[in-house]
Scaffold this motif. Structure first.
Motif, PDB file in Angstrom:
ATOM      1  N   TRP A 158       0.835  -1.207   0.000  1.00  0.00           N
ATOM      2  CA  TRP A 158       0.000   0.000   0.000  1.00  0.00           C
ATOM      3  C   TRP A 158       0.870   1.257   0.000  1.00  0.00           C
ATOM      4  CZ3 TRP A 158      -4.026  -1.596   4.268  1.00  0.00           C
ATOM      5  CH2 TRP A 158      -4.952  -2.483   3.706  1.00  0.00           C
ATOM      6  N   CYS A 159       1.928   1.237   0.791  1.00  0.00           N
ATOM      7  CA  CYS A 159       2.835   2.390   0.824  1.00  0.00           C
ATOM      8  C   CYS A 159       3.511   2.576  -0.541  1.00  0.00           C
ATOM      9  CB  CYS A 159       3.869   2.241   1.933  1.00  0.00           C
ATOM     10  SG  CYS A 159       3.156   2.343   3.602  1.00  0.00           S
ATOM     11  N   ALA A 160       3.875   1.481  -1.178  1.00  0.00           N
ATOM     12  CA  ALA A 160       4.496   1.556  -2.510  1.00  0.00           C
ATOM     13  C   ALA A 160       3.520   2.129  -3.534  1.00  0.00           C
ATOM     14  CB  ALA A 160       4.996   0.182  -2.942  1.00  0.00           C
ATOM     15  N   GLN A 161       2.231   1.782  -3.411  1.00  0.00           N
ATOM     16  CA  GLN A 161       1.220   2.358  -4.312  1.00  0.00           C
ATOM     17  C   GLN A 161       1.153   3.871  -4.149  1.00  0.00           C
ATOM     18  OE1 GLN A 161      -2.495   0.417  -3.456  1.00  0.00           O
ATOM     19  NE2 GLN A 161      -1.950  -1.446  -4.564  1.00  0.00           N
ATOM     20  N   ARG A 162       1.204   4.327  -2.914  1.00  0.00           N
ATOM     21  CA  ARG A 162       1.167   5.771  -2.660  1.00  0.00           C
ATOM     22  C   ARG A 162       2.396   6.445  -3.256  1.00  0.00           C
ATOM     23  NH1 ARG A 162      -0.860   9.955   0.740  1.00  0.00           N
ATOM     24  NH2 ARG A 162       0.126  11.785  -0.151  1.00  0.00           N
ATOM     25  N   ALA A 163       3.560   5.822  -3.063  1.00  0.00           N
ATOM     26  CA  ALA A 163       4.798   6.375  -3.615  1.00  0.00           C
ATOM     27  C   ALA A 163       4.700   6.482  -5.134  1.00  0.00           C
ATOM     28  CB  ALA A 163       5.995   5.507  -3.220  1.00  0.00           C
ATOM     29  N   GLU A 164       4.219   5.429  -5.756  1.00  0.00           N
ATOM     30  CA  GLU A 164       4.081   5.422  -7.217  1.00  0.00           C
ATOM     31  C   GLU A 164       3.141   6.533  -7.681  1.00  0.00           C
ATOM     32  OE1 GLU A 164       2.180   2.482 -10.518  1.00  0.00           O
ATOM     33  OE2 GLU A 164       3.548   1.554  -9.061  1.00  0.00           O
ATOM     34  N   ALA A 165       2.044   6.733  -6.951  1.00  0.00           N
ATOM     35  CA  ALA A 165       1.091   7.794  -7.299  1.00  0.00           C
ATOM     36  C   ALA A 165       1.742   9.172  -7.221  1.00  0.00           C
ATOM     37  CB  ALA A 165      -0.125   7.733  -6.376  1.00  0.00           C
ATOM     38  N   GLU A 166       2.783   9.298  -6.391  1.00  0.00           N
ATOM     39  CA  GLU A 166       3.501  10.567  -6.243  1.00  0.00           C
ATOM     40  C   GLU A 166       4.699  10.647  -7.188  1.00  0.00           C
ATOM     41  OE1 GLU A 166       2.632  13.078  -4.278  1.00  0.00           O
ATOM     42  OE2 GLU A 166       0.963  12.070  -3.294  1.00  0.00           O
ATOM     43  N   GLY A 167       4.892   9.607  -8.009  1.00  0.00           N
ATOM     44  CA  GLY A 167       6.033   9.577  -8.915  1.00  0.00           C
ATOM     45  C   GLY A 167       7.337   9.217  -8.216  1.00  0.00           C
ATOM     46  N   LEU A 168       7.225   8.518  -7.087  1.00  0.00           N
ATOM     47  CA  LEU A 168       8.390   8.144  -6.286  1.00  0.00           C
ATOM     48  C   LEU A 168       8.584   6.634  -6.302  1.00  0.00           C
ATOM     49  CD1 LEU A 168       7.594  10.368  -3.172  1.00  0.00           C
ATOM     50  CD2 LEU A 168       9.167  10.899  -5.038  1.00  0.00           C
ATOM     51  N   ILE A 169       9.767   6.207  -5.891  1.00  0.00           N
ATOM     52  CA  ILE A 169      10.091   4.795  -5.769  1.00  0.00           C
ATOM     53  C   ILE A 169      10.492   4.527  -4.322  1.00  0.00           C
ATOM     54  CG2 ILE A 169      11.702   2.984  -6.479  1.00  0.00           C
ATOM     55  CD1 ILE A 169      12.041   4.557  -9.113  1.00  0.00           C
ATOM     56  N   VAL A 170       9.912   3.499  -3.716  1.00  0.00           N
ATOM     57  CA  VAL A 170      10.307   3.116  -2.364  1.00  0.00           C
ATOM     58  C   VAL A 170      11.685   2.464  -2.458  1.00  0.00           C
ATOM     59  CG1 VAL A 170       9.823   1.623  -0.382  1.00  0.00           C
ATOM     60  CG2 VAL A 170       7.957   2.849  -1.508  1.00  0.00           C
ATOM     61  N   THR A 171      12.651   3.099  -1.831  1.00  0.00           N
ATOM     62  CA  THR A 171      14.018   2.588  -1.866  1.00  0.00           C
ATOM     63  C   THR A 171      14.384   1.833  -0.598  1.00  0.00           C
ATOM     64  OG1 THR A 171      14.823   4.723  -1.078  1.00  0.00           O
ATOM     65  CG2 THR A 171      14.842   4.347  -3.462  1.00  0.00           C
ATOM     66  N   GLU A 172      13.559   1.983   0.431  1.00  0.00           N
ATOM     67  CA  GLU A 172      13.825   1.265   1.667  1.00  0.00           C
ATOM     68  C   GLU A 172      12.519   1.062   2.426  1.00  0.00           C
ATOM     69  OE1 GLU A 172      17.065   1.023   5.218  1.00  0.00           O
ATOM     70  OE2 GLU A 172      17.414   2.271   3.465  1.00  0.00           O
ATOM     71  N   VAL A 173      12.359  -0.151   2.954  1.00  0.00           N
ATOM     72  CA  VAL A 173      11.232  -0.480   3.823  1.00  0.00           C
ATOM     73  C   VAL A 173      11.807  -0.639   5.229  1.00  0.00           C
ATOM     74  CG1 VAL A 173       9.451  -2.173   4.385  1.00  0.00           C
ATOM     75  CG2 VAL A 173       9.953  -1.631   1.987  1.00  0.00           C
ATOM     76  N   ILE A 174      11.285   0.143   6.150  1.00  0.00           N
ATOM     77  CA  ILE A 174      11.781   0.132   7.525  1.00  0.00           C
ATOM     78  C   ILE A 174      10.622  -0.238   8.439  1.00  0.00           C
ATOM     79  CG2 ILE A 174      12.778   1.522   9.376  1.00  0.00           C
ATOM     80  CD1 ILE A 174      14.109   3.218   7.175  1.00  0.00           C
ATOM     81  N   THR A 175      10.887  -1.174   9.339  1.00  0.00           N
ATOM     82  CA  THR A 175       9.843  -1.596  10.272  1.00  0.00           C
ATOM     83  C   THR A 175      10.328  -1.454  11.713  1.00  0.00           C
ATOM     84  OG1 THR A 175      10.551  -3.910  10.264  1.00  0.00           O
ATOM     85  CG2 THR A 175       8.884  -3.279   8.645  1.00  0.00           C
ATOM     86  N   ASP A 176       9.380  -1.284  12.576  1.00  0.00           N
ATOM     87  CA  ASP A 176       9.602  -1.329  14.013  1.00  0.00           C
ATOM     88  C   ASP A 176       8.542  -2.257  14.581  1.00  0.00           C
ATOM     89  OD1 ASP A 176      11.842   0.199  14.943  1.00  0.00           O
ATOM     90  OD2 ASP A 176      10.789   2.038  14.375  1.00  0.00           O
TER      91      ASP A 176
END
Length: 124
Positions: free
Chosen positions: A29-47
């Protein structure tokens, strides 16, 4: 400082709270949002725990360090509660990231789930 047009990367930040099985869905879902903004998720960080203050979370520390280095346009999380229960704390953290040229946002509700979630009164 707003993100520059040269910053095309995004960070997906997800707090699991014991729900590791949902990680692929949340990050998608976060990657979809990034794509909609013309961005690429380069790192997934979890806690693992949203009850721990952000400043004490190793993942959030990494988010802040990456933002400080520049080149990250946006940090995307599923919802504000993953970062801060208090709206003032969210605003403070968003301001800290903005000072580094990084926007803090939540994901948009995916279209496939929008009608169900709207019926239930759930928003991002």
């Amino acid at each position: 400082m707003p993100p520059t047009t040269q910053s095309r990367s995004a960070i997906s930040y997800v707090v699991m709270d014991g729900d590791e099985l949902s990680a692929p869905l949340f990050t998608a879902w976060c990657a979809q949002r990034a794509e909609a903004e013309g961005l690429i998720v380069t790192e997934v960080i979890t806690d693992p725990d949203s009850l721990t203050p952000p400043a004490e979370r190793p993942g959030w520390g990494r988010v802040m360090a990456l933002a400080a280095c520049g080149g990250t346009a946006m940090v995307i999380t599923v919802n504000r509660r993953m970062i801060a229960a208090d709206p003032r704390e969210w605003a403070d953290l968003a301001e800290q990231l903005a000072d580094a040229g990084t926007a803090l946002t939540t994901m948009a509700v995916p279209a496939a789930h929008k009608s169900t979630e709207q019926k239930n009164g759930v928003t991002a």
